[in-house]
Enzyme design. Structure first.
Site, PDB file in Angstrom:
ATOM      1  N   GLU A  47      49.035  46.812  47.217  1.00 35.98           N
ATOM      2  CA  GLU A  47      48.416  47.288  45.972  1.00 35.98           C
ATOM      3  C   GLU A  47      47.029  46.684  45.851  1.00 35.98           C
ATOM      4  OE1 GLU A  47      50.518  46.272  42.322  1.00 35.98           O
ATOM      5  OE2 GLU A  47      48.642  46.387  41.196  1.00 35.98           O
ATOM      6  N   ARG A  51      39.798  46.349  40.223  1.00 35.88           N
ATOM      7  CA  ARG A  51      39.133  45.347  39.378  1.00 35.88           C
ATOM      8  C   ARG A  51      37.825  44.884  39.967  1.00 35.88           C
ATOM      9  NH1 ARG A  51      44.291  41.426  38.292  1.00 35.88           N
ATOM     10  NH2 ARG A  51      45.694  43.157  37.860  1.00 35.88           N
ATOM     11  N   THR A  74      46.045  48.510  38.602  1.00 32.14           N
ATOM     12  CA  THR A  74      45.172  48.439  37.431  1.00 32.14           C
ATOM     13  C   THR A  74      44.664  49.823  37.040  1.00 32.14           C
ATOM     14  OG1 THR A  74      44.407  46.358  38.446  1.00 32.14           O
ATOM     15  CG2 THR A  74      43.513  46.894  36.309  1.00 32.14           C
ATOM     16  N   LYS A 134      57.189  48.773  36.300  1.00 33.92           N
ATOM     17  CA  LYS A 134      56.645  47.437  36.537  1.00 33.92           C
ATOM     18  C   LYS A 134      56.898  46.608  35.279  1.00 33.92           C
ATOM     19  CE  LYS A 134      51.994  45.401  36.656  1.00 33.92           C
ATOM     20  NZ  LYS A 134      50.872  45.125  37.555  1.00 33.92           N
TER      21      LYS A 134
HETATM   22  C1  3PG Z   1      49.059  42.295  38.411  1.00 37.88           C
HETATM   23  O1  3PG Z   1      47.960  42.790  38.386  1.00 37.88           O
HETATM   24  O2  3PG Z   1      50.072  42.932  38.677  1.00 37.88           O
HETATM   25  C2  3PG Z   1      49.180  40.873  38.095  1.00 37.88           C
HETATM   26  O3  3PG Z   1      48.035  40.430  37.457  1.00 37.88           O
HETATM   27  C3  3PG Z   1      49.400  40.027  39.301  1.00 37.88           C
HETATM   28  O4  3PG Z   1      49.711  38.805  38.781  1.00 37.88           O
HETATM   29  P1  3PG Z   1      49.608  37.452  39.613  1.00 37.88           P
HETATM   30  O5  3PG Z   1      48.176  37.281  39.992  1.00 37.88           O
HETATM   31  O6  3PG Z   1      50.113  36.409  38.655  1.00 37.88           O
HETATM   32  O7  3PG Z   1      50.490  37.597  40.831  1.00 37.88           O
END
Ligand code: 3PG
Length: 213
Positions: A47, A51, A74, A134
């Site tokens: 994924e 960002r 995102t 999710k």
């Molecule tokens: C996401 O975008 O799914 C989360 O921000 C990932 O979270 P993490 O950086 O705590 O693994």
């Protein structure tokens, strides 16, 4: 694509590996070796979060890597869905959901893993047909205890929790019957990406791939 078809596709992806790396790619030039290292470690479902300015180029680059199944994370607005699909993303992930976003993903034929953090949000998505969601932000929203509790009345919904998951708690999530896979950035931290230390990334991926469900 119907929500039911999307959720089935996401479940199929979750069956390929217990961990979906959540990637923040700042330099598309590093996308290929990063994907290759993660795949070599046993994590083929990737994924790439939208960002960074480099994210769409990174998706396009990674999509060309043999064995990679690259999605876009995102996704917030319908335009994100269109951009992700155009870049070659094979699935999408969103931190929450809106009617416009869901409609865009369904219209584009992009399998979506939509986010939910409460029983009400999960029920709304289930009503529309999404039985794979999710759970975000996993740790802040109650962690393993919350997911176990939600699984009582809503056992049909599978969750990919993300947000605050790492090597110390991933297996706790994976041991729940409603968690076929978890997502997290811990398998691809920025320091080894910036240093080009692909061996370190591969080792982190391998440890993730071996986590038992
Ligand atoms: C996401 O975008 O799914 C989360 O921000 C990932 O979270 P993490 O950086 O705590 O693994």
């Amino acid at each position: 694509m119907t929500p039911q078809q999307a959720s089935r596709k996401i479940r199929d992806l979750c069956a390929l590996a217990p961990v979906i790396p959540v990637l923040v790619v700042r330099d598309a030039g590093r996308a290929r070796p990063l994907a290759e290292a993660l795949i070599a470690g046993g994590l083929p479902v990737l994924e790439v979060t939208l960002r960074t300015p480099a994210a769409l180029d990174a998706i396009a680059e990674m999509a060309r890597v043999e064995g990679a199944i690259v999605g876009a994370g995102t996704l917030i607005a319908p335009s994100d869905v269109a951009a992700a699909a155009a870049a070659g993303a094979r699935f999408g992930v969103s931190p929450g959901s809106s009617d416009a976003l869901l409609a865009a993903a369904e219209g584009a034929g992009l399998p979506l893993l939509p986010g939910a953090a409460t029983a009400t949000e999960a029920m709304r998505l289930l009503e529309r047909g999404y039985d794979m969601q999710k759970f975000f932000p996993a740790e802040a929203a109650g962690g393993v205890a919350a997911l176990r509790a939600i699984g009582g009345p809503l056992p049909r919904i599978g969750f990919c929790p993300t947000g605050g998951i790492g090597p110390d708690n991933a297996v706790d999530y994976l041991s729940l019957p409603n968690v076929p896979c978890v997502g997290g950035s811990w398998v691809a931290p920025s320091a080894p990406i910036e240093a080009g230390d692909w061996g370190a990334i591969e080792a982190l991926a391998r440890a993730g791939a071996l986590m038992r469900r």
